[in-house]
Design an enzyme around this catalytic site. Sequence first.
Site, mmCIF file in Angstrom:
data_model
loop_
_atom_site.group_PDB
_atom_site.id
_atom_site.type_symbol
_atom_site.label_atom_id
_atom_site.label_comp_id
_atom_site.label_asym_id
_atom_site.label_seq_id
_atom_site.Cartn_x
_atom_site.Cartn_y
_atom_site.Cartn_z
ATOM 1 N N TRP A 54 18.902 -22.580 -69.160
ATOM 2 C CA TRP A 54 18.647 -22.320 -67.747
ATOM 3 C C TRP A 54 19.107 -20.923 -67.326
ATOM 4 O O TRP A 54 18.766 -19.960 -68.017
ATOM 5 C CB TRP A 54 19.256 -23.445 -66.893
ATOM 6 C CG TRP A 54 18.758 -24.799 -67.333
ATOM 7 C CD1 TRP A 54 19.486 -25.787 -67.925
ATOM 8 C CD2 TRP A 54 17.402 -25.307 -67.281
ATOM 9 N NE1 TRP A 54 18.685 -26.872 -68.233
ATOM 10 C CE2 TRP A 54 17.412 -26.606 -67.853
ATOM 11 C CE3 TRP A 54 16.183 -24.804 -66.815
ATOM 12 C CZ2 TRP A 54 16.257 -27.394 -67.951
ATOM 13 C CZ3 TRP A 54 15.038 -25.595 -66.913
ATOM 14 C CH2 TRP A 54 15.097 -26.866 -67.462
ATOM 15 N N HIS A 74 12.540 -33.084 -65.683
ATOM 16 C CA HIS A 74 13.739 -32.315 -66.018
ATOM 17 C C HIS A 74 13.501 -30.891 -65.500
ATOM 18 O O HIS A 74 13.469 -29.926 -66.260
ATOM 19 C CB HIS A 74 14.008 -32.371 -67.526
ATOM 20 C CG HIS A 74 15.421 -32.065 -67.926
ATOM 21 N ND1 HIS A 74 16.181 -32.888 -68.729
ATOM 22 C CD2 HIS A 74 16.223 -31.016 -67.635
ATOM 23 C CE1 HIS A 74 17.380 -32.348 -68.934
ATOM 24 N NE2 HIS A 74 17.438 -31.202 -68.268
ATOM 25 N N TRP A 127 23.847 -33.745 -76.280
ATOM 26 C CA TRP A 127 23.163 -32.566 -75.753
ATOM 27 C C TRP A 127 23.706 -31.370 -76.513
ATOM 28 O O TRP A 127 24.887 -31.081 -76.378
ATOM 29 C CB TRP A 127 23.372 -32.371 -74.245
ATOM 30 C CG TRP A 127 22.549 -31.186 -73.811
ATOM 31 C CD1 TRP A 127 22.930 -29.875 -73.787
ATOM 32 C CD2 TRP A 127 21.165 -31.209 -73.430
ATOM 33 N NE1 TRP A 127 21.872 -29.075 -73.414
ATOM 34 C CE2 TRP A 127 20.786 -29.867 -73.189
ATOM 35 C CE3 TRP A 127 20.212 -32.241 -73.277
ATOM 36 C CZ2 TRP A 127 19.482 -29.529 -72.791
ATOM 37 C CZ3 TRP A 127 18.931 -31.905 -72.886
ATOM 38 C CH2 TRP A 127 18.585 -30.556 -72.639
ATOM 39 N N TYR A 152 29.982 -33.723 -68.714
ATOM 40 C CA TYR A 152 30.443 -32.513 -69.400
ATOM 41 C C TYR A 152 31.914 -32.203 -69.143
ATOM 42 O O TYR A 152 32.631 -31.793 -70.027
ATOM 43 C CB TYR A 152 29.581 -31.306 -68.996
ATOM 44 C CG TYR A 152 28.193 -31.394 -69.596
ATOM 45 C CD1 TYR A 152 27.950 -30.969 -70.889
ATOM 46 C CD2 TYR A 152 27.135 -31.957 -68.880
ATOM 47 C CE1 TYR A 152 26.691 -31.080 -71.471
ATOM 48 C CE2 TYR A 152 25.868 -32.077 -69.446
ATOM 49 C CZ TYR A 152 25.656 -31.642 -70.746
ATOM 50 O OH TYR A 152 24.422 -31.767 -71.320
HETATM 51 C C1 GBH Z 1 22.724 -30.502 -67.959
HETATM 52 O O1 GBH Z 1 23.150 -30.094 -66.687
HETATM 53 C C2 GBH Z 1 21.219 -30.394 -68.044
HETATM 54 O O2 GBH Z 1 20.591 -31.646 -67.878
HETATM 55 C C3 GBH Z 1 20.747 -29.754 -69.315
HETATM 56 O O3 GBH Z 1 19.393 -29.418 -69.194
HETATM 57 C C4 GBH Z 1 21.618 -28.572 -69.620
HETATM 58 O O4 GBH Z 1 21.131 -27.829 -70.684
HETATM 59 C C5 GBH Z 1 23.005 -29.096 -69.908
HETATM 60 O O5 GBH Z 1 23.494 -29.802 -68.834
HETATM 61 C C6 GBH Z 1 24.031 -28.037 -70.234
HETATM 62 O O6 GBH Z 1 24.273 -27.226 -69.135
HETATM 63 O O7 GBH Z 1 27.057 -25.167 -61.535
HETATM 64 O O8 GBH Z 1 27.013 -22.805 -61.026
HETATM 65 O O9 GBH Z 1 28.039 -23.568 -63.093
HETATM 66 C C7 GBH Z 1 24.544 -30.135 -66.464
HETATM 67 C C8 GBH Z 1 24.914 -29.611 -65.116
HETATM 68 C C9 GBH Z 1 24.879 -27.782 -63.678
HETATM 69 C C10 GBH Z 1 25.224 -27.361 -65.915
HETATM 70 C C11 GBH Z 1 24.611 -26.299 -63.499
HETATM 71 C C12 GBH Z 1 24.946 -25.880 -65.707
HETATM 72 C C13 GBH Z 1 25.280 -24.079 -64.219
HETATM 73 C C14 GBH Z 1 25.412 -23.571 -62.851
HETATM 74 N N1 GBH Z 1 24.564 -28.202 -64.969
HETATM 75 N N2 GBH Z 1 25.378 -25.517 -64.401
HETATM 76 S S1 GBH Z 1 26.965 -23.809 -62.074
#
Ligand code: GBH
Length: 472
Positions: A425, A120, A417, A296
């Site tokens: 992140w 991950h 989640w 999501y």
């Molecule tokens: C998941 O990613 C992850 O597996 C998890 O660790 C995380 O905490 C969770 O979702 C919630 O975010 O694309 O420019 O908006 C989901 C996909 C893609 C979500 C990147 C956050 C942020 C950057 N992720 N996104 S952007």
Amino acid sequence: MESISFPEGFVWGAATAAFQVEGASKEDGRSPSIWDTFCALPGAVAGGDNGDVAVDHYHRVEQDVAMMADLGLGAYRFSTAWPRIRPDGGEPNQAGLDFYSRLVDTLLERGIDPWVTLYHWDLPQALEDAGGWANRDTAHRFADYAATVVEALGDRVSNWTTLNEPWCSAFLGYAGGIHAPGRQEPAAAVAAVHHLLLGHGLATAAIRSAKPEAKVGITLNMYPIIPADPSSEADLDAVRRLDGLQNRIFLDPLFKGEYPADIVADLAPYGFADHIKPEDLAIISAPLDQLGVNYYTEHFVSSEPAAPSEPKPGRRATGSPWVGAEHVSFPVRDDATRTDMEWEVRPRGIYQLLTRLHEEYPRLPIYITENGAAYRDAVSDDGSVNDPERLAYIDSHLRAAHDAITEGVDLRGYFAWSLMDNFEWAEGYAKRFGIVHVDYGTQVRTPKMSAMWYSEVARGNALPAPSATAAP
Ligand code: GBH
């Protein structure tokens, strides 16, 4: 609406990931990962946040597992940290393995099924220094690491996930520079796509040879892609490209044994095909036992270029993750509410995604390995956390998922989640996805109203009628 029951044996769980919850970043032989390095880069992460302490799960396993048991969870999806287990990609570190062994034993004592994700996003920095996922050798190092973990835990763990969301690792990490390692090199990103998939295939083989009865899967983040104007050729081409880059570039090699030809052609300028050896697709498409789906929201796309945007204050400039489709934009629709991530709440999308997978890909058992929402929760004076939006989000997505089951989709489980608020992140600690609230000052955990409700759902294997909930 009345109460809705799920199939017998349906798995009810919650998920976390190592870097987001563990902390203890320098203990017991853990080495830096690309996320430790990225967090130290000025402007990379909101608030300058990092994973040094996170929610201190590393030191609070007993308490956290007891809380999961109190909530009646049947399964806990967590990830093992490669930099704890093979710190520089090489020799195993027993202290790192011991931590996960203890976690697994604690879960089993409480009757909670451990679901292990091997990757991950926390690549050992030493491997990034050697080229990271753009380097083919990383795929082999990943398989070695997978073998080490399965040898240590395979006697007690049945369900294995190789990668979490390789789209994020490749495109956010190597093209957009939005995630670690923060590179903005489209050619490296397409190399990473192939090497992540190859790593998945090699790890699957390693898991099967160490533990033939293991259940092995991969988790993908997928989105229905919706055209802004369905009568516009250009918008339909944007949909094709995004569906290709987000969904088909992973699904097709895994389940059809070939990359989508249109996307291979789109990615030719970045040298995608140069990385693919003739024997690779057979390794990548080795049969799996299950598919993990993280859902999501939907992507609503237009071919109209987006207005140029400035980085948020204090943040570094990032690029587009959409290699070869950098021009697409994501107009905002006003017929849906949005979460604190600004993502539209689109419960029908989970139904559309599940039914599409069922129709277009082999009828594998599917688990929702992540679904949930960030909201700015209000903590009351008595310490309780009332989060009706999150409750309604999960409820509506479970209803839509249930509709898919009714139509024959083999959906076998759901992981919220996240179990608890954690390091989100690039957004740091400001965005809270937990069904359990964490006070970052004291590390006190408080189940939110959504957790209480989810606990009832898990125990009853059914969604209560809406009137029985406090959902708006
Ligand atoms: C998941 O990613 C992850 O597996 C998890 O660790 C995380 O905490 C969770 O979702 C919630 O975010 O694309 O420019 O908006 C989901 C996909 C893609 C979500 C990147 C956050 C942020 C950057 N992720 N996104 S952007």
